[in-house]
Write a protein that holds these residues in place. Structure first.
Motif, short mmCIF file in Angstrom:
data_model
loop_
_atom_site.label_atom_id
_atom_site.label_comp_id
_atom_site.label_asym_id
_atom_site.label_seq_id
_atom_site.Cartn_x
_atom_site.Cartn_y
_atom_site.Cartn_z
N GLU A 159 -16.21 20.67 -5.19
CA GLU A 159 -15.17 20.97 -6.17
C GLU A 159 -14.65 19.70 -6.85
N VAL A 160 -14.51 18.62 -6.07
CA VAL A 160 -14.08 17.35 -6.66
C VAL A 160 -15.11 16.88 -7.68
N ASP A 161 -16.40 17.02 -7.37
CA ASP A 161 -17.45 16.61 -8.31
C ASP A 161 -17.40 17.44 -9.58
N ARG A 162 -17.18 18.73 -9.45
CA ARG A 162 -17.08 19.59 -10.63
C ARG A 162 -15.91 19.17 -11.51
N LEU A 163 -14.77 18.92 -10.87
CA LEU A 163 -13.59 18.51 -11.63
C LEU A 163 -13.81 17.15 -12.27
N ALA A 164 -14.39 16.21 -11.52
CA ALA A 164 -14.60 14.86 -12.05
C ALA A 164 -15.49 14.88 -13.28
N ALA A 165 -16.57 15.66 -13.22
CA ALA A 165 -17.49 15.71 -14.36
C ALA A 165 -16.81 16.27 -15.60
N GLU A 166 -16.07 17.35 -15.44
CA GLU A 166 -15.41 17.97 -16.58
C GLU A 166 -14.26 17.11 -17.09
N LEU A 167 -13.48 16.56 -16.18
CA LEU A 167 -12.32 15.77 -16.58
C LEU A 167 -12.75 14.48 -17.27
N GLU B 12 -8.92 25.99 -8.63
CA GLU B 12 -9.92 26.19 -7.59
C GLU B 12 -9.87 25.09 -6.54
N LEU B 13 -9.68 23.84 -6.98
CA LEU B 13 -9.57 22.75 -6.01
C LEU B 13 -8.35 22.94 -5.12
N GLN B 14 -7.23 23.35 -5.71
CA GLN B 14 -6.03 23.60 -4.91
C GLN B 14 -6.26 24.72 -3.92
N ARG B 15 -6.97 25.77 -4.35
CA ARG B 15 -7.26 26.89 -3.45
C ARG B 15 -8.12 26.43 -2.28
N VAL B 16 -9.11 25.60 -2.57
CA VAL B 16 -10.03 25.14 -1.53
C VAL B 16 -9.32 24.25 -0.53
N VAL B 17 -8.54 23.27 -1.02
CA VAL B 17 -7.96 22.30 -0.08
C VAL B 17 -6.82 22.90 0.74
N ALA C 142 0.85 -1.19 0.00
CA ALA C 142 0.00 0.00 0.00
C ALA C 142 0.88 1.24 0.00
N TYR C 143 0.39 2.32 -0.61
CA TYR C 143 1.20 3.54 -0.65
C TYR C 143 0.35 4.78 -0.40
N LEU C 144 1.04 5.87 -0.08
CA LEU C 144 0.40 7.17 0.11
C LEU C 144 0.98 8.15 -0.91
N PRO C 145 0.15 8.92 -1.62
CA PRO C 145 0.69 9.99 -2.45
C PRO C 145 1.45 11.00 -1.59
N ASP C 146 2.46 11.61 -2.16
CA ASP C 146 3.26 12.59 -1.41
C ASP C 146 3.75 13.68 -2.35
N LEU D 227 -5.49 13.68 2.95
CA LEU D 227 -6.46 13.92 1.88
C LEU D 227 -6.13 15.20 1.13
N ARG D 228 -5.62 16.19 1.83
CA ARG D 228 -5.15 17.41 1.15
C ARG D 228 -4.02 17.06 0.17
N VAL D 229 -3.08 16.23 0.65
CA VAL D 229 -1.97 15.82 -0.21
C VAL D 229 -2.48 15.04 -1.41
N ASN D 230 -3.45 14.14 -1.19
CA ASN D 230 -4.01 13.38 -2.30
C ASN D 230 -4.58 14.29 -3.37
N CYS D 231 -5.35 15.29 -2.95
CA CYS D 231 -5.97 16.23 -3.89
C CYS D 231 -4.91 17.02 -4.65
N LEU D 232 -3.92 17.51 -3.92
CA LEU D 232 -2.89 18.32 -4.56
C LEU D 232 -2.04 17.48 -5.52
N THR D 233 -1.79 16.22 -5.16
CA THR D 233 -1.03 15.34 -6.05
C THR D 233 -1.80 15.07 -7.33
#
Length: 278
Positions: free
Chosen positions: A253-261, A235-240, A48-52, A182-188
């Motif tokens: 914000e994750v939902d907005r990004l997921a839909a567009e991406l 925007e997601l980076q600003r929020v997290v 198992a791993y963690l994003p960093d 979770l902040r790190v996961n989003c930023l990664t």
């Protein structure tokens, strides 16, 4: 973990681009190949791993809270260059054992994601090591199992789809506040999507434009979609990174990004794979 179980997980991982069932279902898993400290034989282990951040990932030598470090940890102490398979890319990495406050902060982030890590530490007298795996630049990316440029593109896209799905599930299951990991996961994720789009803007898209002038309208639309997604990433980076941000705000914000991406990835594959594989 028994070797036969390990081998079953390894085979499933490689056959399904990093997705496995059983106890690892829905988790971040990589295959770590180390060189035996005594034998010199290569050994592959699911870990198992963690994003960093974009440059490295973290693995934890818990061994389920056993009194001794796992064999793979002893191997990388003797031979720090390892091979990592993350379901999309296979790459060489340099392993570094974290120490002091850096190790403690990283382990605390892991505990935030699952109290199982704390349970493992409570079972043993040893300090469970945290190891950073930093990619070594050894040439063009190696996308294992891909037999065409279109397959490479799809494999990379599928990695993005899976990661944003994992992050959405983590945010939805979280408490009222956003944990450090979770902040790190989003930023990664944001860094990875941005880097992929820059590579397309500077490499693949100009190549297609030169070879297929008839694709000008398609490439213009994809460029516009890149710009929209870049704004959502910002925007997601600003929020997290905001203090005391509510989980509901991050989830929106994750939902907005997921839909567009996801819509962008589907459209890009439909339009470009016939060109680059044709």
């Amino acid at each position: 973990m028994p070797n036969d179980f390990n081998q079953q997980v390894i085979e499933e991982f490689r056959a399904n681009a990093g997705k496995v069932g059983g106890p690892f279902e829905g988790s971040r898993l990589l295959l770590l190949t180390t060189t035996g400290a005594r034998s010199g034989t290569r050994h592959t282990t699911p870990v198992a791993y963690l994003p960093d951040g974009g440059e490295r990932v973290l693995v934890i030598a818990s061994a389920g809270g056993a009194p001794r470090h796992p064999a793979w940890y002893h191997n990388l102490l003797a031979n720090p260059q390892v091979t990592v398979e993350d379901g999309v890319f296979t790459y060489e990495a340099e392993a570094t054992v974290l120490t002091g406050e850096e190790r403690d902060r990283a382990f605390a982030r892991a505990v935030e994601t699952s109290d199982g890590w704390a349970a493992y530490q409570a079972k043993t007298d040893r300090v469970i090591p945290v190891v950073a795996l930093r990619s070594i630049d050894t040439g063009p990316p190696n996308v294992g199992g891909a037999t065409s440029f279109g397959a490479v593109l799809t494999r990379i896209h599928d990695g993005m789809r899976r990661e944003i799905e994992l992050i959405r599930a983590e945010v939805a299951a979280g408490g009222p506040g956003l944990g450090a990991q979770l902040r790190v996961n989003c930023l990664t994720l944001c860094q990875g999507v941005h880097a992929h789009h820059v590579a397309e803007d500077q490499g693949m898209f100009p190549m297609i434009a030169e070879q297929h002038p008839e694709a000008a309208d398609v490439l213009q639309r994809l460029d516009e979609e890149h710009r929209k997604i870049a704004a959502l990433l910002d925007e997601l980076q600003r929020v997290v990174t905001a203090r005391d941000v509510a989980t509901a705000t991050v989830l929106a914000e994750v939902d907005r990004l997921a839909a567009e991406l996801n819509a962008h990835l589907d459209h890009e594959e439909a339009q470009l794979i016939p060109l680059i594989d044709g």
